[in-house]
Design a protein around this motif. Sequence first.
Motif, PDB file in Angstrom:
ATOM      1  N   PHE A  88      -4.198  -7.660  -2.215  1.00 28.03           N
ATOM      2  CA  PHE A  88      -3.719  -6.502  -2.971  1.00 28.03           C
ATOM      3  C   PHE A  88      -3.510  -5.290  -2.060  1.00 28.03           C
ATOM      4  CE2 PHE A  88      -4.598  -2.684  -5.556  1.00 28.03           C
ATOM      5  CZ  PHE A  88      -3.700  -2.870  -6.598  1.00 28.03           C
ATOM      6  N   SER A  89      -2.287  -4.772  -2.033  1.00 26.25           N
ATOM      7  CA  SER A  89      -1.972  -3.563  -1.275  1.00 26.25           C
ATOM      8  C   SER A  89      -1.670  -2.386  -2.188  1.00 26.25           C
ATOM      9  CB  SER A  89      -0.767  -3.812  -0.365  1.00 26.25           C
ATOM     10  OG  SER A  89       0.408  -4.015  -1.141  1.00 26.25           O
ATOM     11  N   GLY A  90      -1.558  -2.642  -3.474  1.00 30.03           N
ATOM     12  CA  GLY A  90      -1.174  -1.628  -4.436  1.00 30.03           C
ATOM     13  C   GLY A  90       0.292  -1.651  -4.773  1.00 30.03           C
ATOM     14  N   VAL A  91       1.082  -2.365  -3.977  1.00 34.40           N
ATOM     15  CA  VAL A  91       2.527  -2.439  -4.222  1.00 34.40           C
ATOM     16  C   VAL A  91       2.836  -3.436  -5.329  1.00 34.40           C
ATOM     17  CG1 VAL A  91       4.768  -2.990  -3.185  1.00 34.40           C
ATOM     18  CG2 VAL A  91       3.033  -1.768  -1.853  1.00 34.40           C
ATOM     19  N   TYR A  92       2.154  -4.572  -5.312  1.00 39.01           N
ATOM     20  CA  TYR A  92       2.387  -5.630  -6.294  1.00 39.01           C
ATOM     21  C   TYR A  92       1.127  -5.863  -7.126  1.00 39.01           C
ATOM     22  CZ  TYR A  92       6.139  -6.656  -2.948  1.00 39.01           C
ATOM     23  OH  TYR A  92       7.207  -6.563  -2.105  1.00 39.01           O
ATOM     24  N   GLY A  93       1.334  -6.193  -8.380  1.00 40.54           N
ATOM     25  CA  GLY A  93       0.216  -6.596  -9.228  1.00 40.54           C
ATOM     26  C   GLY A  93      -0.657  -5.477  -9.738  1.00 40.54           C
ATOM     27  N   SER A  94      -0.161  -4.254  -9.710  1.00 41.52           N
ATOM     28  CA  SER A  94      -1.000  -3.117 -10.113  1.00 41.52           C
ATOM     29  C   SER A  94      -0.791  -2.674 -11.556  1.00 41.52           C
ATOM     30  CB  SER A  94      -0.758  -1.928  -9.181  1.00 41.52           C
ATOM     31  OG  SER A  94       0.599  -1.524  -9.225  1.00 41.52           O
ATOM     32  N   GLU A  95       0.189  -3.252 -12.234  1.00 41.55           N
ATOM     33  CA  GLU A  95       0.454  -2.872 -13.623  1.00 41.55           C
ATOM     34  C   GLU A  95       0.519  -4.119 -14.499  1.00 41.55           C
ATOM     35  OE1 GLU A  95       3.923  -0.464 -13.940  1.00 41.55           O
ATOM     36  OE2 GLU A  95       3.217   1.015 -12.513  1.00 41.55           O
ATOM     37  N   PRO A  96      -0.380  -4.243 -15.485  1.00 43.83           N
ATOM     38  CA  PRO A  96      -1.541  -3.372 -15.679  1.00 43.83           C
ATOM     39  C   PRO A  96      -2.560  -3.550 -14.554  1.00 43.83           C
ATOM     40  CG  PRO A  96      -1.660  -5.233 -17.161  1.00 43.83           C
ATOM     41  CD  PRO A  96      -0.329  -5.316 -16.492  1.00 43.83           C
ATOM     42  N   LEU A  97      -3.423  -2.578 -14.421  1.00 41.57           N
ATOM     43  CA  LEU A  97      -4.370  -2.556 -13.310  1.00 41.57           C
ATOM     44  C   LEU A  97      -5.318  -3.751 -13.396  1.00 41.57           C
ATOM     45  CD1 LEU A  97      -4.760  -0.493 -10.979  1.00 41.57           C
ATOM     46  CD2 LEU A  97      -6.738   0.356 -12.258  1.00 41.57           C
ATOM     47  N   PRO A  98      -5.478  -4.490 -12.299  1.00 39.31           N
ATOM     48  CA  PRO A  98      -6.412  -5.620 -12.319  1.00 39.31           C
ATOM     49  C   PRO A  98      -7.858  -5.157 -12.348  1.00 39.31           C
ATOM     50  CG  PRO A  98      -5.501  -5.339 -10.132  1.00 39.31           C
ATOM     51  CD  PRO A  98      -4.792  -4.362 -11.012  1.00 39.31           C
ATOM     52  N   ARG A  99      -8.711  -6.021 -12.837  1.00 36.11           N
ATOM     53  CA  ARG A  99     -10.145  -5.737 -12.821  1.00 36.11           C
ATOM     54  C   ARG A  99     -10.762  -6.106 -11.475  1.00 36.11           C
ATOM     55  NH1 ARG A  99     -14.471  -8.254 -17.164  1.00 36.11           N
ATOM     56  NH2 ARG A  99     -16.316  -7.160 -16.375  1.00 36.11           N
ATOM     57  N   VAL A 100     -10.140  -7.097 -10.812  1.00 39.39           N
ATOM     58  CA  VAL A 100     -10.623  -7.588  -9.518  1.00 39.39           C
ATOM     59  C   VAL A 100      -9.446  -7.635  -8.554  1.00 39.39           C
ATOM     60  CG1 VAL A 100     -11.782  -9.468  -8.284  1.00 39.39           C
ATOM     61  CG2 VAL A 100     -12.297  -9.066 -10.708  1.00 39.39           C
ATOM     62  N   VAL A 101      -9.650  -7.191  -7.312  1.00 39.86           N
ATOM     63  CA  VAL A 101      -8.642  -7.389  -6.274  1.00 39.86           C
ATOM     64  C   VAL A 101      -9.316  -7.982  -5.043  1.00 39.86           C
ATOM     65  CG1 VAL A 101      -7.190  -5.497  -7.088  1.00 39.86           C
ATOM     66  CG2 VAL A 101      -8.855  -5.055  -5.273  1.00 39.86           C
ATOM     67  N   THR A 102      -8.586  -8.846  -4.352  1.00 38.71           N
ATOM     68  CA  THR A 102      -9.021  -9.345  -3.054  1.00 38.71           C
ATOM     69  C   THR A 102      -8.046  -8.813  -2.005  1.00 38.71           C
ATOM     70  OG1 THR A 102      -7.740 -11.411  -3.172  1.00 38.71           O
ATOM     71  CG2 THR A 102      -9.973 -11.423  -4.108  1.00 38.71           C
ATOM     72  N   MET A 103      -8.522  -8.681  -0.768  1.00 40.26           N
ATOM     73  CA  MET A 103      -7.698  -8.116   0.305  1.00 40.26           C
ATOM     74  C   MET A 103      -7.954  -8.853   1.615  1.00 40.26           C
ATOM     75  SD  MET A 103      -8.202  -4.023  -0.207  1.00 40.26           S
ATOM     76  CE  MET A 103      -7.927  -3.198  -1.772  1.00 40.26           C
ATOM     77  N   ASN A 104      -6.949  -8.801   2.488  1.00 46.33           N
ATOM     78  CA  ASN A 104      -7.110  -9.233   3.869  1.00 46.33           C
ATOM     79  C   ASN A 104      -6.436  -8.224   4.773  1.00 46.33           C
ATOM     80  OD1 ASN A 104      -8.664 -11.755   4.153  1.00 46.33           O
ATOM     81  ND2 ASN A 104      -7.174 -12.523   2.669  1.00 46.33           N
ATOM     82  N   LYS A 105      -6.891  -8.103   6.025  1.00 50.42           N
ATOM     83  CA  LYS A 105      -6.488  -6.949   6.827  1.00 50.42           C
ATOM     84  C   LYS A 105      -5.545  -7.256   7.986  1.00 50.42           C
ATOM     85  CE  LYS A 105     -10.076  -6.688  10.368  1.00 50.42           C
ATOM     86  NZ  LYS A 105     -10.959  -5.779  11.096  1.00 50.42           N
ATOM     87  N   ALA A 106      -4.975  -8.455   8.045  1.00 49.40           N
ATOM     88  CA  ALA A 106      -4.090  -8.757   9.169  1.00 49.40           C
ATOM     89  C   ALA A 106      -2.926  -7.770   9.238  1.00 49.40           C
ATOM     90  CB  ALA A 106      -3.564 -10.178   9.046  1.00 49.40           C
ATOM     91  N   HIS A 107      -2.383  -7.376   8.082  1.00 49.70           N
ATOM     92  CA  HIS A 107      -1.303  -6.393   8.016  1.00 49.70           C
ATOM     93  C   HIS A 107      -1.545  -5.501   6.803  1.00 49.70           C
ATOM     94  CE1 HIS A 107       0.956  -8.513  11.096  1.00 49.70           C
ATOM     95  NE2 HIS A 107       0.730  -9.631  10.446  1.00 49.70           N
TER      96      HIS A 107
END
Length: 276
Positions: A88-107
Amino acid sequence: MLRLSAAAFLAFLSCPFAAAAQEEAPPSRCVAIANALPHATHASFTASKAAAPILAQTFVEGDVTITYAGHSTYVIETPAGVRIATDFSGVYGSEPLPRVVTMNKAHRTHFSDHPDSSIEFVLRGWNPKGGPAKHTVVVDDVYIRNVPTDIRNWGGGLERDGNSIFIFEVAGLCIGHLGHLHTKLSDAQYGQIGRLDILMVPIDGGMTQSIGSMTEITTRLYSSMILPMHRHATPIGEFTGLMGEGFAVEFRPSRSLKVSLKTLPSRPTIIVLEGV
């Protein structure tokens, strides 16, 4: 890898091997089943303690909805209504707001430094304090855990534990998202992943790994449903062609699908959703 019918899986839930005491994380059904019934064990099982039924989460039967939001973000909606957005970067999947997000930091397209404060669970695939990230989170009807992997840094070397494969266990399904996977998986990592019914795999052709390397990983995991993601200029046929005749291919005219343990494809199938 062992594959089970829905009836066999549900029978496992009530068998005595599912009863054990908990030391740390809830036991993973995906790992236990991959280790082969009826002698399934898990590292967090301790037979010497008083046995008591352990369920990683409240089991809610029903459909899981999976939507391709964009890039490496899939939105997973559980039968109990938990909404999860991956990488999750905030660009996709933010509407409606998710309850859980996962992230990775390669980019930066795979994480956000400033996620919305209303997001209840922000699970980073790396540990900002150093060492591997460790997540064993139960949110209503879903159990979320991770398997750390290394990433290439901008200098060309390896950064230990910079990525995580996130695994979502819900409604009897084991769903895995490979994240921005830069390295081949070790036998130990395959063991930590366990059985995956649904696999989300990047097919960019080089920013993560080559298509050949990704097909090797996908073939070994041998999931019922394979969902490509993170495709840039790579022709989709390059990936599906290398996977071979053992895998069916379906193109869906929709960004979403519904799936349950009972409706998984009987033959391993690569499903390409709209937008991929």
